[in-house]
Design a protein around this motif. Structure first.
Motif, short mmCIF file in Angstrom:
data_model
loop_
_atom_site.label_atom_id
_atom_site.label_comp_id
_atom_site.label_asym_id
_atom_site.label_seq_id
_atom_site.Cartn_x
_atom_site.Cartn_y
_atom_site.Cartn_z
N GLN A 8 0.82 -1.22 0.00
CA GLN A 8 0.00 0.00 0.00
C GLN A 8 0.85 1.27 0.00
O GLN A 8 0.38 2.33 -0.41
CB GLN A 8 -0.95 0.00 1.20
N ILE A 9 2.08 1.17 0.46
CA ILE A 9 2.94 2.36 0.52
C ILE A 9 4.24 2.16 -0.26
O ILE A 9 5.20 2.93 -0.08
CB ILE A 9 3.24 2.76 1.99
N ASP A 10 4.29 1.18 -1.15
CA ASP A 10 5.53 0.89 -1.86
C ASP A 10 6.06 2.07 -2.66
O ASP A 10 7.26 2.23 -2.83
CB ASP A 10 5.40 -0.35 -2.74
N PHE A 11 5.18 2.95 -3.14
CA PHE A 11 5.63 4.12 -3.90
C PHE A 11 6.47 5.07 -3.04
O PHE A 11 7.30 5.80 -3.56
CB PHE A 11 4.45 4.86 -4.53
N LEU A 12 6.28 5.04 -1.72
CA LEU A 12 7.12 5.86 -0.83
C LEU A 12 8.45 5.17 -0.53
O LEU A 12 9.41 5.82 -0.12
CB LEU A 12 6.39 6.14 0.48
N LEU A 13 8.51 3.87 -0.72
CA LEU A 13 9.73 3.12 -0.43
C LEU A 13 10.68 3.05 -1.62
O LEU A 13 11.87 2.79 -1.45
CB LEU A 13 9.37 1.70 0.01
N GLU A 14 10.18 3.34 -2.81
CA GLU A 14 11.01 3.17 -4.01
C GLU A 14 12.19 4.14 -4.09
O GLU A 14 13.17 3.86 -4.78
CB GLU A 14 10.16 3.25 -5.28
N ASP A 15 12.13 5.26 -3.37
CA ASP A 15 13.23 6.23 -3.41
C ASP A 15 14.26 6.01 -2.30
O ASP A 15 15.23 6.75 -2.20
CB ASP A 15 12.68 7.65 -3.30
N LEU A 16 14.03 5.00 -1.46
CA LEU A 16 14.97 4.74 -0.37
C LEU A 16 16.19 3.98 -0.89
O LEU A 16 16.09 3.21 -1.84
CB LEU A 16 14.29 3.92 0.73
N THR A 17 17.30 4.18 -0.22
CA THR A 17 18.47 3.36 -0.52
C THR A 17 18.19 1.94 -0.03
O THR A 17 17.26 1.72 0.75
CB THR A 17 19.73 3.89 0.18
N ASP A 18 19.00 1.00 -0.45
CA ASP A 18 18.82 -0.38 0.01
C ASP A 18 18.91 -0.47 1.53
O ASP A 18 18.11 -1.16 2.17
CB ASP A 18 19.85 -1.30 -0.63
N ASP A 19 19.87 0.23 2.11
CA ASP A 19 20.03 0.22 3.58
C ASP A 19 18.82 0.82 4.28
O ASP A 19 18.37 0.31 5.30
CB ASP A 19 21.30 0.95 4.00
N GLU A 20 18.32 1.93 3.75
CA GLU A 20 17.14 2.56 4.35
C GLU A 20 15.93 1.64 4.25
O GLU A 20 15.16 1.51 5.20
CB GLU A 20 16.84 3.90 3.65
N THR B 225 6.44 3.92 13.61
CA THR B 225 6.13 4.93 12.61
C THR B 225 7.43 5.55 12.15
O THR B 225 8.23 5.98 12.98
CB THR B 225 5.18 6.00 13.19
N TRP B 226 7.64 5.58 10.85
CA TRP B 226 8.83 6.17 10.27
C TRP B 226 8.46 7.44 9.50
O TRP B 226 7.45 7.46 8.80
CB TRP B 226 9.50 5.20 9.30
N ILE B 227 9.27 8.45 9.62
CA ILE B 227 9.12 9.65 8.80
C ILE B 227 9.96 9.43 7.56
O ILE B 227 11.18 9.33 7.62
CB ILE B 227 9.54 10.91 9.57
N LEU B 228 9.27 9.31 6.43
CA LEU B 228 9.89 8.97 5.15
C LEU B 228 9.90 10.17 4.21
O LEU B 228 8.96 10.97 4.22
CB LEU B 228 9.13 7.83 4.48
N PRO B 229 10.91 10.25 3.37
CA PRO B 229 10.92 11.33 2.37
C PRO B 229 9.80 11.11 1.35
O PRO B 229 9.43 9.98 1.06
CB PRO B 229 12.29 11.19 1.71
N ASP B 230 9.27 12.21 0.85
CA ASP B 230 8.28 12.17 -0.22
C ASP B 230 8.85 13.00 -1.36
O ASP B 230 8.37 14.08 -1.68
CB ASP B 230 6.94 12.72 0.28
N LYS B 231 9.92 12.49 -1.97
CA LYS B 231 10.69 13.24 -2.96
C LYS B 231 9.86 13.65 -4.17
O LYS B 231 10.10 14.68 -4.77
CB LYS B 231 11.90 12.42 -3.42
N LYS B 232 8.88 12.83 -4.52
CA LYS B 232 8.06 13.13 -5.70
C LYS B 232 6.77 13.85 -5.32
O LYS B 232 5.91 14.06 -6.15
CB LYS B 232 7.78 11.85 -6.47
#
Length: 191
Positions: free
Chosen positions: A69-81, A94-101
């Motif tokens: 459901q949130i994979d689009f927010l995970l696609e910009d993470l590095t492998d380690d992140e 709860t993680w605060i994730l970047p929303d680059k797009k």
């Protein structure tokens, strides 16, 4: 379907109907009751903020029932992140994730460029988000400056008829609300 799932299924369907009609619902989460709505329905989010008396600039948490459901927010993470975040999910983190797009609306992120997200292991949250087909807003069910609701009676006392639906159920057993951690700084925002 066993008879003990039928009432839950019916309540899940009523909750989904209320959300699709632009309503704000209450539902049990890991530690406290939450308020939720469709994060892309600006009026529903504004209604939620008004009911809760929470300023928009603070931002809101999104809750999902599974990673897809949130994979689009995970696609910009590095492998380690990615490994770091998903090692805790599903679960009460709860993680605060970047929303680059910039795919999450400003009325969710408030004055932030990132977004707070949790993939819950709570069975009703999973069923609710799966039935809805997407993640939802998740913020504690309490007016600002009041203790979060830990039972359905407190939810109804706080909000009465202001809610479109209250999904009956049990909390997940945590004593404290889920921790919030910023992925970029690794800073613990809420313990």
């Amino acid at each position: 379907m066993s008879s003990n799932l039928k009432p839950d299924w019916w309540h899940i369907q009523q909750s989904v109907r209320a959300i699709r009609q632009g309503g704000v619902i209450a539902y049990p989460t890991e530690a406290v009751w939450g308020l939720g709505c469709d994060p892309f329905d600006e009026q529903a989010v504004l209604d939620l903020l008004e009911i809760k008396r929470r300023p928009m600039h603070k931002g809101l948490v999104l809750i999902a029932g599974n990673l897809s459901q949130i994979d689009f927010l995970l696609e910009d993470l590095t492998d380690d992140e990615y490994v770091k975040v998903t090692a805790n999910w599903p679960g009460p983190y709860t993680w605060i994730l970047p929303d680059k797009k910039n795919r999450i609306p400003a009325w969710i992120k408030g004055n932030h460029s990132a977004v707070a997200v949790r993939v819950s292991s709570h069975l009703q949250v999973k069923r609710l988000t799966e039935a809805y087909g997407s993640f939802l807003v998740s913020t504690s069910a309490n007016p600002a400056a009041h203790d979060p609701a830990r039972d359905i009676l407190r939810v109804k006392t706080y909000f009465g008829e202001k809610l479109a639906y209250v999904l009956p159920g049990e909390l997940g057993g945590l004593d404290q609300p889920t921790q919030i951690r910023d992925l970029k700084s690794d800073q613990l925002i809420r313990a």
